[in-house]
Design a protein around this motif. Structure first.
Motif, PDB file in Angstrom:
ATOM      1  N   GLY A 173       0.744  -1.477  -0.053  1.00  0.00           N
ATOM      2  CA  GLY A 173       0.328  -0.105  -0.079  1.00  0.00           C
ATOM      3  C   GLY A 173       1.067   1.375  -0.456  1.00  0.00           C
ATOM      4  O   GLY A 173       2.244   1.329  -0.531  1.00  0.00           O
ATOM      5  N   GLU A 174      -0.122   2.085   0.817  1.00  0.00           N
ATOM      6  CA  GLU A 174       0.699   3.109  -0.069  1.00  0.00           C
ATOM      7  C   GLU A 174       1.924   3.707   1.854  1.00  0.00           C
ATOM      8  O   GLU A 174       3.093   4.009   0.733  1.00  0.00           O
ATOM      9  N   ILE A 175       1.981   3.301   2.425  1.00  0.00           N
ATOM     10  CA  ILE A 175       2.848   3.786   3.825  1.00  0.00           C
ATOM     11  C   ILE A 175       3.548   2.016   3.675  1.00  0.00           C
ATOM     12  O   ILE A 175       4.605   3.134   3.986  1.00  0.00           O
ATOM     13  N   GLY A 176       3.708   1.378   3.310  1.00  0.00           N
ATOM     14  CA  GLY A 176       5.097   0.423   3.116  1.00  0.00           C
ATOM     15  C   GLY A 176       5.698   0.020   4.628  1.00  0.00           C
ATOM     16  O   GLY A 176       6.252  -0.708   4.114  1.00  0.00           O
ATOM     17  N   ALA A 177       4.499   0.094   5.710  1.00  0.00           N
ATOM     18  CA  ALA A 177       4.829  -0.703   6.510  1.00  0.00           C
ATOM     19  C   ALA A 177       5.046  -2.123   7.141  1.00  0.00           C
ATOM     20  O   ALA A 177       3.650  -2.518   6.180  1.00  0.00           O
ATOM     21  N   ILE A 178       5.720  -2.709   7.766  1.00  0.00           N
ATOM     22  CA  ILE A 178       5.347  -3.894   8.133  1.00  0.00           C
ATOM     23  C   ILE A 178       4.777  -4.418   9.569  1.00  0.00           C
ATOM     24  O   ILE A 178       5.451  -3.747  10.262  1.00  0.00           O
ATOM     25  N   ASP A 179       4.226  -5.367   8.963  1.00  0.00           N
ATOM     26  CA  ASP A 179       3.612  -5.406  10.562  1.00  0.00           C
ATOM     27  C   ASP A 179       3.673  -7.650  10.438  1.00  0.00           C
ATOM     28  O   ASP A 179       2.789  -8.357   9.484  1.00  0.00           O
ATOM     29  N   PHE A 180       5.013  -8.475  11.300  1.00  0.00           N
ATOM     30  CA  PHE A 180       4.639  -9.803  10.707  1.00  0.00           C
ATOM     31  C   PHE A 180       3.383 -10.494  11.330  1.00  0.00           C
ATOM     32  O   PHE A 180       3.004 -11.627  10.856  1.00  0.00           O
ATOM     33  N   ALA A 181       3.401 -10.048  12.433  1.00  0.00           N
ATOM     34  CA  ALA A 181       1.841 -11.063  13.231  1.00  0.00           C
ATOM     35  C   ALA A 181       1.029 -10.256  13.992  1.00  0.00           C
ATOM     36  O   ALA A 181      -0.074 -11.319  14.998  1.00  0.00           O
ATOM     37  N   ALA A 218      15.622   0.926   1.149  1.00  0.00           N
ATOM     38  CA  ALA A 218      16.844   0.319  -0.598  1.00  0.00           C
ATOM     39  C   ALA A 218      16.470   1.333  -0.468  1.00  0.00           C
ATOM     40  O   ALA A 218      18.122   2.491  -0.789  1.00  0.00           O
ATOM     41  N   LYS A 219      15.914   2.726   0.338  1.00  0.00           N
ATOM     42  CA  LYS A 219      16.981   3.827  -0.499  1.00  0.00           C
ATOM     43  C   LYS A 219      16.766   4.722   0.521  1.00  0.00           C
ATOM     44  O   LYS A 219      17.597   5.564   0.176  1.00  0.00           O
ATOM     45  N   GLY A 220      16.807   4.218   1.309  1.00  0.00           N
ATOM     46  CA  GLY A 220      16.904   5.754   2.354  1.00  0.00           C
ATOM     47  C   GLY A 220      17.337   4.500   4.027  1.00  0.00           C
ATOM     48  O   GLY A 220      17.710   5.292   4.638  1.00  0.00           O
ATOM     49  N   GLY A 221      16.849   3.345   4.220  1.00  0.00           N
ATOM     50  CA  GLY A 221      17.765   2.344   4.851  1.00  0.00           C
ATOM     51  C   GLY A 221      16.903   2.644   6.363  1.00  0.00           C
ATOM     52  O   GLY A 221      15.314   2.586   6.124  1.00  0.00           O
ATOM     53  N   ASN A 222      16.805   2.246   7.269  1.00  0.00           N
ATOM     54  CA  ASN A 222      16.155   1.989   8.729  1.00  0.00           C
ATOM     55  C   ASN A 222      15.722   2.377   8.530  1.00  0.00           C
ATOM     56  O   ASN A 222      14.775   2.643   9.520  1.00  0.00           O
ATOM     57  N   ILE A 223      16.174   3.939   9.103  1.00  0.00           N
ATOM     58  CA  ILE A 223      15.436   4.981   9.586  1.00  0.00           C
ATOM     59  C   ILE A 223      14.068   5.516   8.687  1.00  0.00           C
ATOM     60  O   ILE A 223      13.410   6.150   9.024  1.00  0.00           O
ATOM     61  N   ALA A 224      14.163   4.826   7.093  1.00  0.00           N
ATOM     62  CA  ALA A 224      13.046   5.417   5.916  1.00  0.00           C
ATOM     63  C   ALA A 224      12.012   4.431   6.960  1.00  0.00           C
ATOM     64  O   ALA A 224      10.592   4.795   6.526  1.00  0.00           O
ATOM     65  N   LEU A 225      12.426   3.295   6.884  1.00  0.00           N
ATOM     66  CA  LEU A 225      11.777   2.296   7.357  1.00  0.00           C
ATOM     67  C   LEU A 225      10.894   2.451   8.918  1.00  0.00           C
ATOM     68  O   LEU A 225       9.942   2.549   9.269  1.00  0.00           O
ATOM     69  N   PHE A 226      11.787   3.485   9.826  1.00  0.00           N
ATOM     70  CA  PHE A 226      10.970   3.444  10.851  1.00  0.00           C
ATOM     71  C   PHE A 226       9.852   4.741  10.535  1.00  0.00           C
ATOM     72  O   PHE A 226       8.697   4.996  11.367  1.00  0.00           O
TER      73      PHE A 226
END
Length: 474
Positions: free
Chosen positions: A214-222, A409-417
């Motif tokens: 989706g738009e946000i791209g967050a991950i949530d395993f369970a 890939a573009k921003g690393g873990n800070i971007a995923l945060f």
């Protein structure tokens, strides 16, 4: 875990392994999945690699066993919560969880699964009505794969997701035990599951707005957002609107049955192997998420006890049980995305944050009776945010998490945060506002609380005509 071959397709926020050439898989299954009524699982920019594959018995068995384990968590939660309350309210407290195995179990079959995972409205925010009554799910014999390329049966997937739907509103009950009207609890649980849980499930796991397609791209395993933050925020809002117990905080009492608390925590830990472990969706690699789950819980239990030992002079059984649950909550969104070192860190930090939150709450007049927000809301938030900071790029492959992998890939873990932070904020806002509206409606129609006299008598007798102990102790 070093190769992409160890993962199965991730369409709903958990990890899968693929066995065939990705270039042959991309186009074929996208069309086949749409025809099967599973487009929500492939929403947004999904171009996952798939090929036609028969149902895998071992992987389906993992899902069935995981479903049984997650279902066991609900009576486990009933014991955990029941041990904390006064003796005259223990049955009512346990029923608030146990009853949902009936209510939400039926709701999930009738419409809940469809609203969460069906094609229907083709919306990033809600599913549809095409799979009501689980119509067509699994085919005529129930053994058809979830979609071409998925080695688990569609029926085992629907069952597994239903167990999550049951326990999530049960977690909320800890905030309002010992004073809420059971009729109000019935209607609140029903409406909350329909209008809060199902849309959030679709947004995160059904290919919707928040998740990796989706738009946000967050991950949530369970279930860091879908289950724990959602339940925790709803608990906080519920405690504020329902109000404190009539005797709170002047007559605080210790838990009436600490062995119940330990039994409940043990059952929850046992069931969490299904909660997180089976979310891997592949028997061959599920040991990874089993390991991160128990590592985090162990670290959290140890951390909580050591803090108590250092600050108070004694480690408590209640603290050990609560710490373990905090660690399980914290690792839930990250279980398939981090290695063992980060899993231990998540457990320790989750326990520390939850313990601080519990002690801060004790200095306020907020009557979140069993610290549902302090453990699930805070623990889930810490876990979701740490997932962004600690997720290993190798465990977030682009074929299965396109938006999330692009962010990494573009921003690393800070971007995923940052993506995780957005997901947390959206969950807080959506669940908080929606819960308040539902409570106001239920309160206006049937009333939220029992009378002060009924509260003093005890809800076991008032709501159910039964008492847990004879002679009754107050």
């Amino acid at each position: 875990m070093q190769s992409i071959d160890h993962w199965r397709l991730q369409q709903t926020g958990f990890i899968h392994s693929l066995r065939h050439n990705s270039s042959l898989q991309r186009t074929g299954v996208f069309l086949l999945a749409a025809g099967a009524g599973l487009l929500p699982l492939m929403a947004g920019s999904a171009k996952a690699a798939l090929t036609k594959m028969p149902t895998d018995g071992a992987d389906t068995l993992l899902m069935l066993m995981g479903s049984a384990l997650v279902l066991l968590m609900t009576p486990g939660l009933a014991f955990f919560y029941g041990g904390f309350t006064r003796a005259k309210n223990v049955l009512n407290t346990m029923m608030m969880s146990f009853f949902l195995m009936g209510l939400i179990g039926v709701l999930w079959v009738v419409i809940g699964y469809s609203l969460s995972f069906d094609l229907g409205f083709k919306s990033p925010f809600i599913g549809g009505l095409g799979s009501m009554w689980l119509n067509g799910v699994g085919g005529e014999l129930g053994d058809a794969p979830l979609a071409d390329g998925f080695a688990i049966s569609a029926t085992s997937f629907a069952l597994f997701q239903g167990m999550f739907a049951i326990i999530t509103p049960a977690l909320i009950s800890g905030a309002v035990v010992e004073r809420i009207n059971f009729k109000a609890w019935f209607w609140f649980s029903l409406l909350w599951s329909l209008f809060i849980y199902c849309p959030l499930c679709h947004m995160v796991w059904g290919g919707g707005y928040i998740g990796p397609f989706g738009e946000i791209g967050a991950i949530d395993f369970a279930g860091g957002t879908v289950v724990h933050i959602a339940a925790g925020v709803a608990a906080l809002v519920s405690a504020a609107i329902v109000g404190p117990r009539t005797s709170y905080p002047e007559s605080k009492r210790p838990p009436h049955n600490v062995p119940f608390i330990l039994l409940g925590a043990g059952l929850l830990w046992f069931g969490w192997f299904g909660f997180n472990g089976a979310s891997y969706f592949a028997a061959k690699g599920a040991g990874f998420s089993f390991l991160t789950t128990t590592a985090s819980a162990s670290a959290a239990l140890l951390t909580w006890c050591l803090i108590e030992w250092f600050t108070d002079g004694k480690p408590t059984a209640v603290g050990a049980a609560t710490g373990a649950v905090a660690g399980l909550v914290g690792i839930t969104p990250a279980a398939g995305f981090v290695y063992m070192g980060p899993a231990l860190l998540i457990g320790a930090l989750s326990a520390t944050a939850c313990l601080i939150a519990v002690r801060v709450k004790m200095a306020t007049k907020l009557d979140d009776s069993l610290d549902a927000f302090m453990v699930h809301g805070i623990g889930g938030t810490v876990g979701a945010l740490l997932t962004g900071l600690l997720a290993a790029p190798a465990l977030v492959p682009a074929d299965y998490f396109p938006k999330s992998a692009e962010i990494l890939a573009k921003g690393g873990n800070i971007a995923l945060f940052g993506a995780q932070f957005k997901a947390v904020l959206i969950t807080f806002g959506f669940v908080g506002l929606g819960t308040a509206i539902i409570l106001w409606i239920v309160g206006a129609v049937v009333g939220l609380r029992v009378s002060p006299q009924e509260e003093e008598r005890g809800l076991d007798f008032v709501a159910h005509g039964e008492e847990a102990y004879d002679p009754m102790t107050f």
